[in-house]
Write a protein that holds these residues in place. Sequence first.
Motif, PDB file in Angstrom:
ATOM      1  N   VAL A   5      11.795 -36.641 -22.947  1.00 49.87           N
ATOM      2  CA  VAL A   5      12.392 -36.217 -24.002  1.00 49.87           C
ATOM      3  C   VAL A   5      13.707 -36.336 -24.697  1.00 49.87           C
ATOM      4  CG1 VAL A   5      13.263 -33.681 -23.611  1.00 49.87           C
ATOM      5  CG2 VAL A   5      12.292 -34.386 -21.631  1.00 49.87           C
ATOM      6  N   PRO A   6      13.930 -36.565 -25.941  1.00 48.23           N
ATOM      7  CA  PRO A   6      14.794 -36.939 -26.502  1.00 48.23           C
ATOM      8  C   PRO A   6      15.902 -36.331 -25.995  1.00 48.23           C
ATOM      9  CG  PRO A   6      13.612 -35.951 -28.508  1.00 48.23           C
ATOM     10  CD  PRO A   6      12.567 -35.611 -26.815  1.00 48.23           C
ATOM     11  N   THR A   7      17.339 -37.374 -25.951  1.00 48.08           N
ATOM     12  CA  THR A   7      18.535 -36.829 -26.155  1.00 48.08           C
ATOM     13  C   THR A   7      19.867 -37.885 -26.306  1.00 48.08           C
ATOM     14  OG1 THR A   7      20.070 -35.804 -23.878  1.00 48.08           O
ATOM     15  CG2 THR A   7      18.645 -37.431 -23.271  1.00 48.08           C
ATOM     16  N   LYS A 442      28.812 -30.413 -13.742  1.00 46.49           N
ATOM     17  CA  LYS A 442      28.156 -30.865 -14.394  1.00 46.49           C
ATOM     18  C   LYS A 442      27.643 -32.220 -15.335  1.00 46.49           C
ATOM     19  CE  LYS A 442      25.779 -26.122 -14.658  1.00 46.49           C
ATOM     20  NZ  LYS A 442      25.519 -24.997 -15.324  1.00 46.49           N
ATOM     21  N   GLN A 443      26.663 -32.588 -15.228  1.00 44.52           N
ATOM     22  CA  GLN A 443      26.808 -33.957 -16.196  1.00 44.52           C
ATOM     23  C   GLN A 443      26.119 -33.557 -17.102  1.00 44.52           C
ATOM     24  OE1 GLN A 443      26.568 -38.103 -14.770  1.00 44.52           O
ATOM     25  NE2 GLN A 443      27.283 -37.311 -12.276  1.00 44.52           N
ATOM     26  N   THR A 444      26.582 -35.210 -18.104  1.00 47.30           N
ATOM     27  CA  THR A 444      26.705 -34.434 -19.922  1.00 47.30           C
ATOM     28  C   THR A 444      24.488 -34.593 -19.440  1.00 47.30           C
ATOM     29  OG1 THR A 444      25.429 -36.393 -19.554  1.00 47.30           O
ATOM     30  CG2 THR A 444      27.951 -36.132 -20.551  1.00 47.30           C
ATOM     31  N   LEU A 445      23.208 -34.558 -18.673  1.00 46.99           N
ATOM     32  CA  LEU A 445      22.274 -34.167 -19.950  1.00 46.99           C
ATOM     33  C   LEU A 445      21.655 -32.953 -19.141  1.00 46.99           C
ATOM     34  CD1 LEU A 445      20.571 -37.539 -18.728  1.00 46.99           C
ATOM     35  CD2 LEU A 445      21.163 -36.857 -21.020  1.00 46.99           C
ATOM     36  N   GLU A 446      23.125 -32.256 -18.163  1.00 49.91           N
ATOM     37  CA  GLU A 446      22.913 -31.174 -17.205  1.00 49.91           C
ATOM     38  C   GLU A 446      23.432 -29.702 -18.379  1.00 49.91           C
ATOM     39  OE1 GLU A 446      22.541 -33.089 -13.174  1.00 49.91           O
ATOM     40  OE2 GLU A 446      24.639 -32.050 -13.628  1.00 49.91           O
ATOM     41  N   THR A 447      23.785 -30.718 -18.883  1.00 51.31           N
ATOM     42  CA  THR A 447      25.057 -29.493 -20.367  1.00 51.31           C
ATOM     43  C   THR A 447      24.244 -29.657 -21.392  1.00 51.31           C
ATOM     44  OG1 THR A 447      26.291 -31.239 -21.240  1.00 51.31           O
ATOM     45  CG2 THR A 447      26.830 -29.751 -18.786  1.00 51.31           C
ATOM     46  N   PRO A 448      24.097 -29.306 -22.401  1.00 53.42           N
ATOM     47  CA  PRO A 448      23.910 -29.175 -23.854  1.00 53.42           C
ATOM     48  C   PRO A 448      24.527 -30.586 -24.838  1.00 53.42           C
ATOM     49  CG  PRO A 448      24.900 -26.896 -24.151  1.00 53.42           C
ATOM     50  CD  PRO A 448      24.859 -27.542 -22.571  1.00 53.42           C
ATOM     51  N   GLY A 449      24.300 -30.857 -25.731  1.00 55.16           N
ATOM     52  CA  GLY A 449      24.771 -32.356 -26.567  1.00 55.16           C
ATOM     53  C   GLY A 449      24.154 -31.772 -27.401  1.00 55.16           C
ATOM     54  N   ALA A 471      22.915 -36.540 -38.005  1.00 56.83           N
ATOM     55  CA  ALA A 471      23.312 -35.938 -36.508  1.00 56.83           C
ATOM     56  C   ALA A 471      22.306 -36.016 -35.570  1.00 56.83           C
ATOM     57  CB  ALA A 471      23.174 -33.972 -37.300  1.00 56.83           C
ATOM     58  N   GLN A 472      21.909 -35.199 -34.386  1.00 54.64           N
ATOM     59  CA  GLN A 472      21.415 -34.572 -33.469  1.00 54.64           C
ATOM     60  C   GLN A 472      21.474 -33.271 -32.185  1.00 54.64           C
ATOM     61  OE1 GLN A 472      20.636 -37.542 -30.793  1.00 54.64           O
ATOM     62  NE2 GLN A 472      18.490 -37.178 -29.809  1.00 54.64           N
ATOM     63  N   TYR A 473      20.899 -32.672 -31.986  1.00 58.58           N
ATOM     64  CA  TYR A 473      21.168 -32.028 -31.591  1.00 58.58           C
ATOM     65  C   TYR A 473      20.434 -32.106 -29.775  1.00 58.58           C
ATOM     66  CZ  TYR A 473      22.473 -27.057 -28.039  1.00 58.58           C
ATOM     67  OH  TYR A 473      22.567 -26.452 -27.279  1.00 58.58           O
ATOM     68  N   SER A 474      20.797 -31.538 -28.308  1.00 56.98           N
ATOM     69  CA  SER A 474      20.358 -31.936 -26.920  1.00 56.98           C
ATOM     70  C   SER A 474      20.557 -30.829 -26.146  1.00 56.98           C
ATOM     71  CB  SER A 474      20.377 -33.133 -26.364  1.00 56.98           C
ATOM     72  OG  SER A 474      19.820 -33.122 -25.642  1.00 56.98           O
ATOM     73  N   GLY A 475      19.788 -30.637 -26.223  1.00 57.15           N
ATOM     74  CA  GLY A 475      19.527 -28.786 -25.356  1.00 57.15           C
ATOM     75  C   GLY A 475      19.570 -29.161 -23.779  1.00 57.15           C
ATOM     76  N   ARG A 476      20.017 -28.423 -22.437  1.00 57.76           N
ATOM     77  CA  ARG A 476      19.882 -29.500 -20.995  1.00 57.76           C
ATOM     78  C   ARG A 476      18.335 -29.708 -21.123  1.00 57.76           C
ATOM     79  NH1 ARG A 476      24.496 -25.305 -18.901  1.00 57.76           N
ATOM     80  NH2 ARG A 476      24.576 -24.199 -21.053  1.00 57.76           N
TER      81      ARG A 476
END
Length: 731
Positions: A5-7, A442-449, A471-476
């Motif tokens: 998954v891209p994040t 929670k840590q970053t990958l468990e939160t949206p970014g 720009a980039q957005y990532s869900g949890r």
Amino acid sequence: MNEVVPTICRLCIAHCGVLAHVEDDHGRRKVTKVTGDPDNPMFKGYTCPKGRALPELHNHSGRLLHSLKRQAGGQHGPISNAKAAGEVAAKLQAIIDQYGPRSVAMYVGTPNVGYPAAASVGNSFLRALDSRMFFTSNTIDQPGKQVAMAAHGKWLGGEPDFEHADAWLLMGANPIISKSAGIPGQNPAQKLKEGLARGLQLIVIDPRKSDTARKASIHLQARPGEDHVLLAAMLKVIIDEALYDHEFVASNVAGFEELCEALAPFTLAYAADRADVPAAQIEEAARVFANATCRHANSGTGPSFSMYCNLKEYLLMCLNSLCGAYTREGEQVTRPNAMLPAYTPRAQALAPFKGWGYGEQLRVRGLTDTAAGMPTAALADEILLEGEGQVRALLCIGGNPMAAWPDQRKTQRALQQLDLLLTFDVEMSATARLADYVIACKQTLETPGMSQSAENIKYFGTGIGFQAAYAQYSGRIADPPHDSDLVEEWEFLYDVAKHMGHELTFAAFFGFAQYVEAPLEVMPLSLDDKPSTEDIYERICANSRIPLEEVKQYPHGHIFPGELKVAPKESGCEARLDVANPFMLQQLEEVAGQDYRAEQHTPDYPFRYIPRRHNNFMNSAGRSIPRLNGGQPWNPAWVHPADIAELGLQEGDMVRIASEHDAIPAVLEADDTLRRGLVAIAHAFGGLVEEDDRYQELGSNTGRLIQTDKDYDPITGMPRMGNIPVSITAW
Ligand SMILES: Nc1nc2c(c(=O)[nH]1)N[C@H]1C(S)=C(S)[C@@H](COP(=O)(O)OP(=O)(O)OC[C@H]3O[C@@H](n4cnc5c(=O)[nH]c(N)nc54)[C@H](O)[C@@H]3O)O[C@H]1N2
Ligand SMILES: Nc1nc2c(c(=O)[nH]1)N[C@H]1C(S)=C(S)[C@@H](COP(=O)(O)OP(=O)(O)OC[C@H]3O[C@@H](n4cnc5c(=O)[nH]c(N)nc54)[C@H](O)[C@@H]3O)O[C@H]1N2
Ligand code: SF4
Ligand SMILES: [Mo]
């Protein structure tokens, strides 16, 4: 469910687009591997060792899975977040009832760059309590950047694009490792390599042949702490040889004559003697910089820590302004907004503004709120100093005072004296061990970014940010570990506020206090209808130039089209960049009057301690991960091999590093990239004060060598944190 998954890696402000390998772990999404994302148009597959260790950071055995409360015997025991929120609300209310709202302070540390809601909700929380005691790590970092900007003003067309530059000056920054200073942080090593291939002249001022200095065309390996002297001499060469941009200065700069006068003492011979570099090299650096067509000068933490942080940043700004080293009318804007609101960059100055002497007054050293925020170096005193206004409760959001604040011994005394210390963390930091409540997050990958924070950094004057409308957005993309009870920082504060009956309103803030590019979005967070983090991000992005929905269409990140050119100066604009701010010129006069030979001659403390960063750790984070510490969890004291031999010591020896103020144990390691007479140690290591004998496990705390109330900056309160006279002796 094995997926790639891209994040976004949010460990540092570079915010690299990465690929996370996610596996099913009994119904939970677990990240097992992180690699570069070749399909990310900005990062093109780039990562660093810290980013690749994100799986270990999320899954390691030392991670906190439950919040903790200090019990009567001093030990910590688990507590649910729901219960902790209620208890903390009651305790805060009791403290406020007895001592007033100023007795509650908040400290926000570096990991917050990864959580866009945390600091803004934190600030809103404190304002709801009617306290203004809001501190961040910024005032123990590079606060001179914002203070100098207030004194000088700011060019609203922005800075030139590093990728087109033919000269660049970096003063005490090592972006190849830090990715956070002076040049864009997206694979800075590659960017430098490309620059050098196209003929870029890189000028570096650093007492160490750092990874970046090694690439320099001109490396001034000067004594630490003399940067302002070198800059003054360079400015003088540029003025004396009439190499400055006459037209730019005539139309946009004020105070030129006074600056010329103030620079008179800073001859090449004087600067060469004081900073111990050849006069011809200073002269050449000045000429190369001034004669280039596209260039800029920027800095990092090194010079900021070695005193005169405001003056150094101010003279850097003067250098840029005299050379017109900015993006000019009709030229393409380097950092156009994407997730920030649309704006019109103009070929004009933002006039200087009041940068200090306002807002909340501290009770020590005459300090006040500043353009860089409240003076964090004085917060321990605010806790220790009895009397009205004394700080009794401290809430730390992703910060580690015990590792990062100057004067660790005083910091520990202060933290232990508090009626309430609460810290949000992901592991048992040294600060957490002293806390009444440790809230497990929670840590970053468990939160949206989202990449908005990395875009927003351009307002801080650090010379970083995206050089395109990226720009980039990532869900949890991962779930918290099994059997854990973790919260996000903002949510916990929201729950506490609800218990206290306070509604939070937070402001999405683009720009800095005195210059806001888009109207401030003030948003109430209803107590009846708790928003999600995703809701908050949507609101933060309500005015984004590229709507969030559109950003989400590109999971690997996207560079959005739309060229933005610098618009002409508004008619009637009379703002100018001030190169003769009275405070700064008075400091320059003070410097010229110093008996520098006496100050440099400290026979009882013959070495100078300087800071530097480690590639594998992000301040105090990552130290407990074997993959990152390589089985060596301590931070060595790097010293030139010839100095080690002269001391009659050997690599690997345990030594005592002592300043006039305090001493720490450390392990010697040879480093021939240093100037002779220096000792460089990475910061944010160490345990509690009484744990020096565990240095091989916890490392050495450099903050211990620092004294907060002897040599300090009169505006930001930042003490001498570099170029500290020290001695090295066998332990
Ligand atoms: N002597 C000396 N002192 C310095 C410096 C120096 O070079 N030398 N550098 C200064 C600078 S530039 C800075 S920015 C400051 C840094 O000051 P701080 O930001 O206070 O220090 P950090 O070590 O970054 O603290 C981060 C804390 O957050 C925790 N953490 C990590 N990830 C997360 C997360 O996802 N969520 C939460 N809630 N917590 C998390 C870590 O475990 C750690 O306890 O130190 C300053 N102090
Ligand atoms: N890998 C990694 N990356 C990080 C961090 C980390 O801990 N690890 N921390 C992050 C943080 S919080 C920040 S603020 C940034 C900081 O980013 P940088 O400012 O780039 O930090 P450093 O890599 O320590 O580089 C500082 C340089 O200043 C030099 N120096 C020391 N004293 C002086 C002096 O008096 N004058 C001059 N001219 N040079 C001097 C040192 O030799 C060193 O090369 O990095 C961020 N990125
Ligand atoms: S440079 Fe920063 S954002 Fe990029 S991978 Fe390393 S830690 Fe993560
Ligand atoms: Mo920092």
